[in-house]
Design a protein around this motif. Structure first.
Motif: not given
Length: 396
Positions: A66, A95, A100-101, A104, A262, A266
């Motif tokens: 994170s 992220s 991407h955030s 999530n 996450q 990734t």
């Protein structure tokens, strides 16, 4: 047989139009591209230097999934100083970009069939992200007289027992509109009353013009703070789109879930880009001011030029770097023998006939509008608007 869910996800029309314009440029055609969703400025030198130093020091390995503590702490200081929001580092998830955030967020809060209210016009990826998380996007279209901002009556009409969240994007892509404190207070009370999450996309918060101010909805009381997931990043403010660093600030419960998701999707965000983001948030802010002043000059010029053109209507944008133009008065008219039936038709004709690339906004839930970015040079803005004006003079 391929995934049914995957086959229902639409491609990004903004990226498609930008790709077509860039290919024409590669082919030697002088295209003016108004599709850009990124600043045309280079990343400031002190940020690049921090990345180079990270490489030289060997900071090229995995980090915590994170994000690194130093960047989380810098984000906490930024949120406290700029937004009046207090978070601890374990409430922050870093992220690979704000997009991407957002992925999530929806993966963490949605169960199959739950609904998310999305005020239109909206950034095209919102609805697709909700669907990818097995949610249902519920689009609410504000009225022009309300400056394209959703009002309480519309929200109350849209909410159902299945509603889980509402997205607020202020300043807005594509409209450039900004929600004021009183408007956000109404939305906050609505969210608390119906026990909803608020996903507050604040990626353009540093790009606000005139006497307007940015207000984070999470700052309007403890009840809404606990329900809000703030989404932000360094891409727009610091011209770092390709560095891919975004972040969320939320309750610990939500942050833990997003961090877990996450870690499997990734692993960590790019280690070098995290060092660069620390430099962006803690270093000199003068480059941001220079960029903002240039955007403001372009904003005023574009608004005044387009406002004076026939067939086109627009509201003055208050933030971000887009103008959102109503072109419906052109529907049914023709140019050079071709009839314009939609914003997509208009966008195609502008690109083919006068080499101007704009974004048709059907995917933003406004099939009557186009979006033009002023994150391009003033020279290109003038050239592109001259071409647009010449095109409009040929309308029959």
């Amino acid at each position: 047989m391929l995934s049914n869910k995957g086959s229902q996800i639409r491609p990004s029309s903004t990226l498609a139009i930008d790709a077509k314009a860039k290919q024409m440029q590669v082919d030697g055609i002088d295209v003016v591209g108004f599709g850009a969703g990124e600043p045309d400025f280079d990343t400031p030198d002190h940020i690049k230097e921090a990345a180079i130093k990270a490489i030289e020091e060997g900071f090229t390995k995995y980090t915590p999934a994170s994000g690194v503590l130093q960047l989380k702490e810098a984000i906490c200081r930024k949120l406290e100083e700029d937004n009046g929001l207090h978070y601890e580092s374990d409430q922050i998830v870093i992220s690979n970009g704000a997009k991407h955030s957002l992925m999530n967020v929806f993966q963490a809060i949605l169960n199959p069939g739950e609904e998310v209210i999305i005020p239109a016009p909206y950034w095209i990826s919102y609805s697709e992200m909700v669907k990818m998380a097995d949610g249902i996007p519920v689009i609410v279209k504000p009225h022009k007289e309300n400056n394209l901002k959703v009002v309480l009556e519309q929200l109350e009409a849209a909410v159902t027992p299945r509603t889980k969240a509402i997205i607020i994007n202020s300043p807005s892509n594509p409209s450039g509109m900004l929600y004021h404190r009183e408007e956000l207070q109404e939305i906050a009370e609505f969210a608390v009353r119906h026990n909803l999450f608020v996903v507050s996309d604040e990626i353009y918060e540093k790009l606000i013009y005139g006497d307007e101010e940015h207000v984070s909805i999470a700052s309007l009381g403890q009840d809404i703070y606990e329900r809000t997931i703030v989404v932000n990043g360094v891409s727009k403010s610091y011209s770092m789109t390709g560095w891919r660093i975004g972040y969320t600030a939320s309750s610990r419960e939500v942050a833990k879930l997003m961090g877990n998701i996450q870690s499997h999707a990734t692993s960590n965000p790019n280690s070098i880009a995290q060092r660069a983001a620390i430099a962006a948030l803690t270093g000199p802010q003068e480059p941001l001011k220079v960029m903002k002043e240039a955007f403001n000059e372009r904003r005023i010029y574009m608004y005044n030029r387009i406002k004076a053109m026939p067939y086109l209507e627009l509201l003055e944008p208050k933030g971000a770097f887009y103008v959102f133009v109503d072109v419906s008065a052109l529907f049914g008219k023709s140019c050079r023998g071709e009839t314009i039936r939609s914003a997509a038709d208009l966008a195609r004709l502008l690109l083919e006939q006068v080499q101007v690339a704009v974004v048709p906004c059907e995917d933003f839930a406004y099939e009557t509008h186009i979006r033009l970015s002023y994150a391009i040079s003033m020279e290109n803005i003038r050239k592109g608007l001259d071409r647009l004006e010449a095109f409009l003079k040929e309308i029959e």
